[in-house]
Design an enzyme around this catalytic site. Structure first.
Site, PDB file in Angstrom:
ATOM      1  N   LYS A 338       0.882  -1.283   0.216  1.00  0.00           N
ATOM      2  CA  LYS A 338      -0.083  -0.116   0.024  1.00  0.00           C
ATOM      3  C   LYS A 338       0.714   1.203  -0.077  1.00  0.00           C
ATOM      4  CE  LYS A 338      -4.353  -1.953   1.775  1.00  0.00           C
ATOM      5  NZ  LYS A 338      -5.337  -1.989   2.701  1.00  0.00           N
ATOM      6  N   ARG A 373      -3.237 -10.176   5.119  1.00  0.00           N
ATOM      7  CA  ARG A 373      -3.452 -10.159   3.450  1.00  0.00           C
ATOM      8  C   ARG A 373      -2.261  -9.872   2.742  1.00  0.00           C
ATOM      9  NH1 ARG A 373      -6.301  -6.703   0.097  1.00  0.00           N
ATOM     10  NH2 ARG A 373      -7.873  -7.580  -1.178  1.00  0.00           N
TER      11      ARG A 373
END
Length: 396
Positions: A338, A373
């Site tokens: 991210k 994740r």
């Protein structure tokens, strides 16, 4: 010669001294100050907690003016060892007023946590002796990470590799939720994900599949086709029917914190205390399920890294991830590749954020989370298992 002791190995160090075995639990209970924060406690209860913690030998931090009941509700920080808390619990058992019984129950659950697990609709159970790694399968043409964009044949092959590399869950999503992204029509989402779920269930019948959607109708169809878990980035707020789908199908659901939508969420990053506000929000969303008879084994919490948060706020949530692990639900950290990682590492693109992602996965281990994740299963699994081996090794 003075040796510093690893706190996690303190019982082993105490035992190595040669003291009477019966005394070891007593010393262990005196060995570490355990700080806990209570949010929105009735002021009379706060004053009682202060008094009883002092009497037990610990302490409680309360705001100025608490003693004169200047506010109806206050926050309290408890400071004590297990010995102090055990004494406090004995006293609270005799005080069925001001919400002290609920505080006692929460404190008892934290001090003596039950093993966490997730029960799938078909009765299979996910346990968390090791951190569970969820592999990301994006069925989208516009995922922020180009390496995760795949066709049906490619996704089946990639799923097989992820399972062989140690993925415990495969997470299938048909809509990119990167900041600023547009929503996808429900019919288009179904067109993307349903063939994948059907094929993965056929090819890998024992795999645990998660459907990444905030649309209740998509979730219901996916569960009917073989998905096991709902992963809802809106914590059931985007579609009010999602709660009913989860309850009716007895499916575990991941509740994630977000404000607004992926299109506008970065305009809603104002928090007085991001960790506390995210934790309280998720606890309340989970309570909606509990009130419908859903057990803790059907709920997973996700702080929503990158969703309506600044870089600093994302880092604070990862640093203080332990704040979520005290609720009695498994906790998922989803930070893979991210933008926060890119920002911290000097503006590197998503393709160069693997090492930063691994660092966040290792933080999940330290914080006591149960799942991560990630896009890169093999690399994260190897790093996680190595850290777990170091943390868990005991001298023979």
């Amino acid at each position: 010669m003075l040796l510093k002791i690893n706190r996690e190995l303190l019982p082993e160090a105490i035992g190595s001294v040669g003291a009477n075995a019966a005394s070891l639990p007593i010393f262990a209970n005196k060995s570490e100050i355990l700080p806990y924060k209570l949010v929105q406690v009735r002021t009379p209860a706060a004053n009682i907690l202060k008094q009883e913690m002092l009497a037990a030998g610990g302490d409680a931090v309360v705001p100025a003016g608490c003693i004169i009941n200047a506010a109806k509700y206050v926050d309290v920080v408890l400071l004590g060892t297990r010995k102090h808390y055990n004494l406090l619990l004995r006293k609270l058992a005799l005080m069925p007023y001001f919400g002290l019984q609920q505080i006692a129950e929460e404190l008892q659950a934290v001090l003596q946590p039950a093993p966490l697990y997730t029960t799938l609709a078909d009765g299979r159970r996910l346990t968390y002796e090791q951190l569970c790694v969820m592999g990301i399968l994006n069925i989208t043409p516009d995922s922020f990470y180009a390496g995760s964009r795949v066709s049906l044949q490619e996704v089946v092959e990639r799923a097989g590799r992820m399972l062989n590399e140690g993925a415990g869950i495969l997470d299938i999503g048909g809509e990119s939720t990167r900041p600023g992204s547009d929503s996808v029509d429900v019919e288009e989402e179904r067109r993307r994900v349903m063939p994948v779920i059907t094929e993965l269930r056929r090819v890998y019948p024992q795999a645990v599949l998660s459907i990444d959607t905030y649309h209740a109708a998509t979730a219901a169809l996916a569960l009917a086709a073989g998905a096991d878990i709902i992963n809802d980035i809106s914590a059931m707020e985007a579609d009010p029917q999602m709660l009913e789908v989860a309850v009716r199908n007895k499916a575990p659901i991941i509740l994630m914190h977000m404000r607004g939508t992926p299109k506008n969420m970065q305009q809603s990053c104002e928090y007085a205390d991001v960790v506390q506000e995210v934790a309280v929000y998720l606890a309340r969303r989970a309570q909606l399920l509990r009130e419908r008879g859903v057990g803790a084994d059907k709920i997973i919490l996700d702080p929503g890294i990158g969703f309506a948060k600044t870089v600093e706020q994302n880092l604070l949530l990862m640093r203080d991830l332990q704040a979520l692990t005290s609720f009695g639900y498994p906790v998922l950290l989803a930070a893979s590749r991210k933008s926060t990682i890119g920002a911290v590492l000097g503006g590197v693109p998503a393709e160069e954020r693997l090492e930063g992602t691994i660092a966040t996965s290792l933080q999940a281990v330290y914080a006591g989370a149960q799942l991560v994740r990630v896009h890169d299963v093999r690399e994260n699994v190897r790093a996680i298992r190595m850290l777990e081996a170091i943390k868990n090794v005991r001298q023979q």
